[in-house]
Design an enzyme around this catalytic site. Sequence first.
Site, PDB file in Angstrom:
ATOM      1  N   ASP A   1      36.743  41.530  37.922  1.00  0.00           N
ATOM      2  CA  ASP A   1      35.768  41.636  39.348  1.00  0.00           C
ATOM      3  C   ASP A   1      34.654  42.331  38.749  1.00  0.00           C
ATOM      4  OD1 ASP A   1      34.424  40.889  41.956  1.00  0.00           O
ATOM      5  OD2 ASP A   1      36.795  41.190  42.650  1.00  0.00           O
ATOM      6  N   HIS A  59      40.895  38.067  49.314  1.00  0.00           N
ATOM      7  CA  HIS A  59      40.769  39.593  50.383  1.00  0.00           C
ATOM      8  C   HIS A  59      40.644  39.802  51.254  1.00  0.00           C
ATOM      9  CE1 HIS A  59      38.055  39.419  47.770  1.00  0.00           C
ATOM     10  NE2 HIS A  59      37.548  41.013  47.732  1.00  0.00           N
ATOM     11  N   ASP A  60      39.748  39.485  51.789  1.00  0.00           N
ATOM     12  CA  ASP A  60      39.107  38.733  51.903  1.00  0.00           C
ATOM     13  C   ASP A  60      39.170  37.922  53.643  1.00  0.00           C
ATOM     14  OD1 ASP A  60      37.344  40.240  51.078  1.00  0.00           O
ATOM     15  OD2 ASP A  60      35.763  38.752  50.224  1.00  0.00           O
ATOM     16  N   GLU A  76      31.913  34.117  42.997  1.00  0.00           N
ATOM     17  CA  GLU A  76      31.942  34.350  44.573  1.00  0.00           C
ATOM     18  C   GLU A  76      30.452  33.584  45.088  1.00  0.00           C
ATOM     19  OE1 GLU A  76      32.990  36.461  48.221  1.00  0.00           O
ATOM     20  OE2 GLU A  76      31.426  37.438  47.324  1.00  0.00           O
ATOM     21  N   ASP A 107      31.232  38.752  41.798  1.00  0.00           N
ATOM     22  CA  ASP A 107      30.628  39.225  43.314  1.00  0.00           C
ATOM     23  C   ASP A 107      29.797  38.661  43.946  1.00  0.00           C
ATOM     24  OD1 ASP A 107      32.676  41.340  45.934  1.00  0.00           O
ATOM     25  OD2 ASP A 107      30.449  41.613  45.616  1.00  0.00           O
TER      26      ASP A 107
HETATM   27  C1  NOJ Z   1      32.566  40.051  48.907  1.00  0.00           C
HETATM   28  C2  NOJ Z   1      33.984  40.507  48.310  1.00  0.00           C
HETATM   29  O1  NOJ Z   1      35.024  39.735  48.344  1.00  0.00           O
HETATM   30  C3  NOJ Z   1      34.192  41.667  49.884  1.00  0.00           C
HETATM   31  O2  NOJ Z   1      35.863  42.262  49.256  1.00  0.00           O
HETATM   32  C4  NOJ Z   1      33.334  42.802  49.484  1.00  0.00           C
HETATM   33  O3  NOJ Z   1      33.759  43.413  50.963  1.00  0.00           O
HETATM   34  C5  NOJ Z   1      31.823  42.479  50.031  1.00  0.00           C
HETATM   35  N1  NOJ Z   1      31.834  41.437  48.649  1.00  0.00           N
HETATM   36  C6  NOJ Z   1      30.754  43.063  49.126  1.00  0.00           C
HETATM   37  O4  NOJ Z   1      30.696  43.496  47.931  1.00  0.00           O
END
Ligand code: NOJ
Length: 522
Positions: A101, A327-328, A266, A203
């Site tokens: 990441d 994970h989100d 992402e 990210d």
């Molecule tokens: C996206 C990530 O997937 C998430 O987990 C994170 O909190 C935010 N970006 C900030 O980096």
Amino acid sequence: MDRDRAAWWQSAVIYQIYPRSFQDSNGDGVGDLAGILRRLDYLAWLGIDAIWLSPIYPSPMADFGYDVADFTGIDPLFGSLADFDALVAAAHERGIKVILDYVPNHSSDRHPWFQEARRSRRAAKRDWYIWRDPGPDGGPPNNWLSEFGGPSWTFDPGTGQYYLHSYLKQQPDLNWRNPALKAAMEDVLRFWLDRGVDGFRLDALHHVVKDELFRDNPANPNFRPGMAPHHLLERLYTVDRPEVHEVIADLRRIVDGYGERVLIGEVHLPLPRLMGYYGVGGQGLQLPFNFSLLKAGWTPASLRPLIAAYEAALPAGAWPNWVLGNHDSPRVASRLGPSLARLAALLLLTLRGTPTVYYGDELGMTDVAIPPDQVQDPFEKNVPGLGLGRDPGRTPMRWSAKPEAGFTTGAPWLPIGGNLAACNVEAEAADPGSMLALYRRLIALRKEQPALTLGSYCGIDTDPRCLGFRREAAGDHLLVLLNFSDDTCPVPFAGRLLLSTDPAREKIDILGPAEGVILRLA
Ligand code: NOJ
């Protein structure tokens, strides 16, 4: 697509590891690199080709590693650089690639760069972050909102200016318009590439460049109660600024200098704008994440056009990809329920494009309810009560029915949850009807069958209760048929059964409720 000409990441199955939750090796209740190394044989057995590790860098853990205090180190909680090198070597020995990441949008407020920047307005690294004078009323310079609630500006009393943070105030945004910052962040990529890393997940990439004029975002007419508060505004001036593509093209040039490496982004944007992240002439990302299945309605009527629209929107030469969990998000088995989760697994691993499997989804792990006093996620703490917290989908991997699921010998950082006897690797590996067995068969079949790995895709008309499509390579036609209903459904095709979500299925004249099959057409 010819197997010899395809890049490894096109035929790969990627597996996301949330390192805090995968395997603890030292009893502190938090997963670590030595733990991941210990479980590589499991991943090889499962058949995955690449692991993507959520951040493992030194971090105060305000956002569990997405607040990076040193982009080229390893947090002692996870191990050391030596542990990292050992993990990469052991993964490569097993033919498993390692994707890290990379967090370009922000650092931790404890990063020495920010510490230096906030020392004075004339600090050498001041411009590595984004500072503005207060607005006319002394408040924030404009109306921009943080993704995690509240304004995206925090006042720094020491220097009398506000700094920008698209997420937590402990995550100040980096200023990619500053050439020295850009060069330093590019060196970070080189550091990890030199250590043998095979690619990066970037990210919050759409956030990286902001409007140079700092214009206010307009109100969002589509805001509805229950949405995260930052959706009150349309993110016109804070995300997807045109200059982001120059940043990406430069990152791509660096990565390409190291051979066949991959950049995965992402990017949360509507389809046409997402497609822009493949870059002009394919010089952008190889895989801008396709999150459409995370929000999809799980009916043939909504999935059919969703898949067709994605396939149709891909620029020439662009390679698709699909994500079912991360994970989100809430766990797929909780979003859909156990039967449809099996169909979803079949869909993920038979659609055209690179699939990403979120750790534990192969077990059918569900969201774990987190008691209020055990909440960890800052998102939940900042905007409570909206069900936005991400802890429920980040609970420890379940290796066995032993105490703490074989994840740790200590107290796990998040609860393990119920249904442990049935939902764990050991139990499911021994049960041919388990979700794990299904994932393993699907991954193996996908590898064996060029039509599934790299073949063409064509949606077909079927019974409205079903979703159907063909995959074809070198004259070999496979048919994928998924019955989303609670009824049986006839199969109006002749062919040989290669796989069913129902392990007892032998003949294929009829699909059971919520059954999906893969056939070789006669
Ligand atoms: C996206 C990530 O997937 C998430 O987990 C994170 O909190 C935010 N970006 C900030 O980096």
